[in-house]
Design an enzyme around this catalytic site. Structure first.
Site, short mmCIF file in Angstrom:
data_model
loop_
_atom_site.label_atom_id
_atom_site.label_comp_id
_atom_site.label_asym_id
_atom_site.label_seq_id
_atom_site.Cartn_x
_atom_site.Cartn_y
_atom_site.Cartn_z
N GLU A 181 2.53 -8.05 -1.50
CA GLU A 181 1.28 -8.60 -0.96
C GLU A 181 1.17 -10.11 -1.15
O GLU A 181 0.61 -10.82 -0.32
CB GLU A 181 0.08 -7.92 -1.62
CG GLU A 181 -0.21 -6.50 -1.12
CD GLU A 181 0.57 -5.43 -1.86
OE1 GLU A 181 1.56 -5.76 -2.55
OE2 GLU A 181 0.20 -4.25 -1.74
N GLU A 197 1.47 1.84 -3.48
CA GLU A 197 0.19 2.26 -4.08
C GLU A 197 -0.10 3.73 -3.75
O GLU A 197 -0.65 4.46 -4.57
CB GLU A 197 -0.94 1.36 -3.58
CG GLU A 197 -0.79 -0.07 -4.13
CD GLU A 197 -1.80 -1.03 -3.54
OE1 GLU A 197 -1.77 -1.24 -2.32
OE2 GLU A 197 -2.63 -1.56 -4.30
N GLY A 247 0.81 -1.21 0.00
CA GLY A 247 0.00 0.00 0.00
C GLY A 247 0.85 1.26 0.00
O GLY A 247 0.39 2.33 -0.43
C1 3H9 Z 1 -0.86 -4.10 1.74
O1 3H9 Z 1 -0.26 -3.07 1.69
C2 3H9 Z 1 -2.24 -4.32 1.13
C3 3H9 Z 1 -2.65 -3.22 0.20
O2 3H9 Z 1 -2.21 -3.51 -1.11
C4 3H9 Z 1 -4.15 -3.10 0.12
C5 3H9 Z 1 -4.88 -2.72 1.35
C6 3H9 Z 1 -6.37 -2.50 1.10
N1 3H9 Z 1 1.82 -3.52 9.00
O3 3H9 Z 1 10.26 -6.24 9.73
P1 3H9 Z 1 10.64 -5.39 10.87
C7 3H9 Z 1 5.99 -3.96 11.94
S1 3H9 Z 1 -0.26 -5.44 2.60
C8 3H9 Z 1 1.92 -3.64 10.32
O4 3H9 Z 1 11.15 -6.06 12.09
P2 3H9 Z 1 12.70 -4.17 9.26
C9 3H9 Z 1 6.60 -5.31 12.30
O5 3H9 Z 1 5.61 -6.21 12.70
C10 3H9 Z 1 1.26 -4.87 3.27
N2 3H9 Z 1 3.11 -3.78 10.96
O6 3H9 Z 1 11.65 -4.22 10.46
C11 3H9 Z 1 7.54 -4.93 13.41
O7 3H9 Z 1 6.78 -4.76 14.58
P3 3H9 Z 1 7.40 -5.13 16.00
C12 3H9 Z 1 2.34 -4.90 2.26
C13 3H9 Z 1 4.21 -3.79 10.22
O8 3H9 Z 1 13.33 -2.84 9.36
C14 3H9 Z 1 8.04 -3.55 12.97
O9 3H9 Z 1 7.08 -3.05 12.04
N3 3H9 Z 1 3.60 -4.54 2.91
C15 3H9 Z 1 4.17 -3.68 8.83
O10 3H9 Z 1 13.55 -5.40 9.28
C16 3H9 Z 1 9.38 -3.57 12.31
O11 3H9 Z 1 9.35 -4.53 11.25
C17 3H9 Z 1 4.48 -5.45 3.32
O12 3H9 Z 1 4.29 -6.63 3.15
C18 3H9 Z 1 2.91 -3.51 8.22
N4 3H9 Z 1 2.78 -3.36 6.90
O13 3H9 Z 1 11.84 -4.25 7.93
C19 3H9 Z 1 5.72 -4.92 4.00
N5 3H9 Z 1 5.43 -3.74 8.35
O14 3H9 Z 1 8.60 -4.25 16.18
C20 3H9 Z 1 5.92 -5.65 5.29
C21 3H9 Z 1 6.23 -3.88 9.42
O15 3H9 Z 1 6.29 -4.91 16.95
N6 3H9 Z 1 7.05 -5.15 6.09
N7 3H9 Z 1 5.50 -3.91 10.56
O16 3H9 Z 1 7.78 -6.58 15.89
C22 3H9 Z 1 8.34 -5.42 5.76
O17 3H9 Z 1 8.65 -6.02 4.76
C23 3H9 Z 1 9.39 -4.99 6.73
O18 3H9 Z 1 8.76 -4.84 8.00
C24 3H9 Z 1 10.09 -3.65 6.40
C25 3H9 Z 1 10.97 -3.21 7.59
C26 3H9 Z 1 10.96 -3.87 5.16
C27 3H9 Z 1 9.07 -2.57 6.14
#
Ligand code: 3H9
Length: 703
Positions: free
Chosen positions: A127, A107, A104
């Protein structure tokens, strides 16, 4: 104005900063705050253009994953509606992308008319890894921006790309060098837009994204990729959404995307993959270790044993620039080990995954030695010698003599008692298990075995280092086989016993691969080596002697020299890469069954599933109860990343929750009765499972 966004107007520019820690996930409160800020800027006559940036230098990690499946997920303003509104503001919006724009987040950037990005920023639509598809316009706007084929590729791979790599492809309008101030770059870019009277949004470069694609592009894509998708829903939905982008007008395409997204969001597969996402983050949170636990510096590593395992382990460190010394006892073995590593890198070079310069650089970081004195100054030593307690203890005695104080001494044992290994040293606090999975340079799981006396800073250091080398470290306590191999035992036991009772190896494997496992258990033993599992059994015959049945078939295959793939015969026959059933194995099973008075009968797919899976689950629950695993998610990660359990089922314990804990318990009790003496011997429900069912719990936790 909410504290989740910052808002400044400079001359005629509005700067809106996303400021929702840790990653600016677009949960409902941030969505509301962003909409409010954008409306304010849209209605301010002074403002000529709007820059949206990550106040903390990040930009945005997408929708808030913890909202999915809850009403908050689509609570107003829903992300698709918010982004649609942004596209209709009649002033240029400029996304200023810092460290990442994912899902998102990308997006959001696509809803802006222009995109400025830091060169090293990671851009992606991951996603699919969550069992989803981009649901806020990504499947419709990206194909119109860069063309359907590259857009589809980005969504299907789920892998982010660097902004610097995609410059010129239409996604990013200006890349700002990492040494420069990103926001200043965005300001300059925007002032030029204003000066030139640029429109709020430039026209789409690919208004009809299908132009140039063969007419049967989507049908062919589906046909060639479907076998690899197995049971997965998300790739099918991604493809349907991108196909819609090619045949529907934007508004209708956006509506279709939302409908497909909701289907994906409601699926059990997405729920499972979201569980895996959070389990991976939770796994790093370990009792007794915190952010303030000091870390020991690891600048030099040694690996003892240059076999396939030792070599693979060494490559992990060379890959990230850490020098490694590989120690062997004999020069030929050392030469062979270094040669294997070079070959492995050469294959990556051929496949275009590595440059010659990178190959040379990595080989230069690897040094061979025959002398323990050469590893005295290493910060971490990983022993990867033959799986035998006396041999490993001897290595650790030597390490204790030669290694500098404070060096971390790790064993790559897959089953042995790490405390007994630590006990032969004068520094048990520095000893830990690091169980890599084969091939060690590829497999992502790293079982970190915490001994009774392992120091917190040793644990914290290896957890951090594990991440540095790209692994998923999961902590296990000490027991036979740790988390993974201990669970493998009952799972394998049922498979082997059912071969005696009447199932063919291929029938068992088929049920497991149909479920989505990368490989059936019989084929897996053939790959790992029947001689290897024989030696493991030999080391603990006392513990299994009360059941003469299930080991017999594997023991006899071993005695026949049928060690598996390497001898072209095991539970199967191998002709080249092809695996075939072998009638001899069935005859062998019939003979053993006759000798042991085990009646042979047809075995149903349901029985194979329930006996293998319920016993696997039961052992996992027992491990949780014993405290060997800290949480059920850790167990799921081990089986997904080390044993090919499908991530879209969430791992064995999440799968048990989906089946229903009461059904799992009832199944175990059923076989306890139905299988007579054998059932009574092995089908003992884990007390925690019984407690959970009695308490009416649907999730697996320690109670
Ligand atoms: C989407 O976007 C759907 C849309 O198309 C449509 C919607 C209608 N949400 O990984 P880390 C938290 S789907 C909530 O250890 P890094 C994570 O749990 C989404 N929480 O850090 C952790 O919490 P905690 C598509 C999130 O620096 C903290 O942030 N996006 C989210 O190694 C740190 O995370 C993805 O799939 C989130 N979206 O890596 C991206 N992201 O400290 C998913 C992270 O309490 N995220 N958290 O354990 C990642 O790939 C990695 O977290 C990122 C940072 C690269 C961002």
């Amino acid at each position: 104005m909410s504290h989740l966004v910052t808002y400044h107007v400079e001359d005629n520019l509005a700067l809106i900063g996303l400021a929702s820690k840790p990653v600016n996930a677009l949960g409902q409160p941030l969505r509301a705050a962003l909409l409010e800020a954008c409306e304010r800027a849209a209605s301010d006559p002074v403002v000529k253009a709007i820059i949206v940036h990550g106040d903390n230098g990040l930009f945005c990690a997408g929708a808030d994953i913890s909202e999915f499946g809850l009403p908050a997920s689509f609570a107003a303003p829903a992300l698709p509606d918010l982004l649609l509104r942004l596209t209709r503001i009649d002033k240029p919006l400029i996304a200023c992308i810092g460290r990442f724009a994912l899902g998102g987040g990308l997006e959001l950037a696509l809803a802006c008319g222009y995109r400025v990005s830091a060169a090293s920023a990671r851009l992606g639509l991951p996603e699919i890894n969550l069992g989803l598809l981009p649901g806020a316009g990504g499947t419709q706007r990206l194909p119109r921006l860069i063309g359907a084929e590259p857009a589809l590729e980005m969504m299907m791979s789920g892998q982010p790309v660097r902004a610097s790599q995609v410059m010129g492809q239409g996604l990013i309008d200006r890349v700002i060098g990492d040494g420069e101030c990103l926001l200043d770059g965005a300001r300059d870019f925007t002032r030029t837009l204003i000066a030139e009277g640029a429109p709020a949004r430039p026209a789409d470069p690919h208004p009809d994204p299908a132009v140039g694609l063969p007419e049967d592009f989507f049908a062919r894509y589906r046909a060639s990729h479907e076998p690899r998708w197995k049971n997965r829903l998300a790739p099918r939905l991604v493809l349907a959404a991108v196909e819609s982008a090619c045949v529907l007008p934007l508004d209708a395409g956006l509506q279709r995307e939302v409908a497909l997204f909701k289907e994906a969001e409601a699926s059990l597969q997405s729920r499972a993959l979201r569980h895996v996402f959070f389990a991976e983050r939770e796994a790093g949170k370990v009792a007794g270790v915190s952010a303030s636990t000091p870390l020991r510096p690891v600048n030099k590593v040694a690996v003892i044993g240059a076999g396939t395992m030792g070599g693979g382990i060494a490559m992990n460190f060379a890959n990230v620039g850490i020098p490694v010394t590989l120690l062997e006892l004999k020069p030929e073995a050392l030469e062979r080990g270094l040669g294997q590593i070079r070959n492995s890198y050469a294959i990556s070079l051929q496949r275009g995954k590595l440059t010659q310069a990178e190959l040379d650089q990595r080989m230069a970081l690897l040094t061979g030695t025959l002398d323990y004195a050469d590893i005295a100054e290493c910060d971490l030593v990983i022993e990867a010698v033959f799986e035998s307690l006396p041999i490993k203890q001897q290595v650790f005695r030597t390490l204790d003599e030669v290694c500098k104080p404070g060096a971390i001494l790790a064993s790559n044992t897959s089953t042995l008692d790490v405390d007994l290994i630590a006990a032969v040293t004068r520094r048990p606090q520095d000893v830990i298990g690091l169980h890599f999975f084969s091939p060690a340079n590829v497999m992502r799981l790293l079982e970190v075995v915490r001994g009774k006396l392992t120091a917190p800073d040793v644990l914290a250091t290896v957890l951090k280092l594990g991440k540095t080398i790209g692994k998923i470290p999961v902590v296990s306590g000490v027991c036979f086989g740790f988390i993974g191999n201990r669970m493998l035992e009952p799972y394998s036991r049922e498979a082997h016993r059912m071969v005696l009772e009447g199932a063919a190896p291929a029938q068992i494997d088929q049920v497991l691969t149909d479920l989505g496992l990368a490989m059936g258990v019989m084929a897996m033993h053939d790959l790992a080596g029947i001689d290897v599992s024989f030696l493991v059994r030999e080391s603990r015959r006392d513990a299994i002697a009360h059941d003469p049945s299930y080991c017999r078939i594997a023991d006899e295959l071993n005695a026949l020299g049928r060690f598996g793939q390497k001898t072209k015969r095991g539970a199967y026959i191998y002709e080249g890469r092809e695996r075939k059933d072998d009638f001899e194995v069935i005859t062998l099973a019939e003979r053993i069954a006759g000798e042991l008075d085990i009646p042979r009968r047809p075995i149903s797919a349901e029985e194979i599933h329930d006996r293998c899976l319920f016993m696997l689950i039961n052992e996992g629950i027992q491990l949780l109860d014993e405290g060997i695993a800290e949480r059920s998610g850790d167990i799921d990660l081990v089986w997904i990343n080390g044993y090919g359990f499908p991530a879209w089922l969430g791992g064995p314990l999440h799968y048990a929750e989906q089946i229903g804990l009461d059904k799992v318990l009832a199944g175990i009790l059923h076989y306890r009765k139905a299988l007579g003496e054998y059932g009574e011997m092995w089908f003992q429900p884990a007390p925690l499972l019984e407690r959970l069912v009695a308490a009416g719990k649907t999730g697996i936790e320690r109670i």
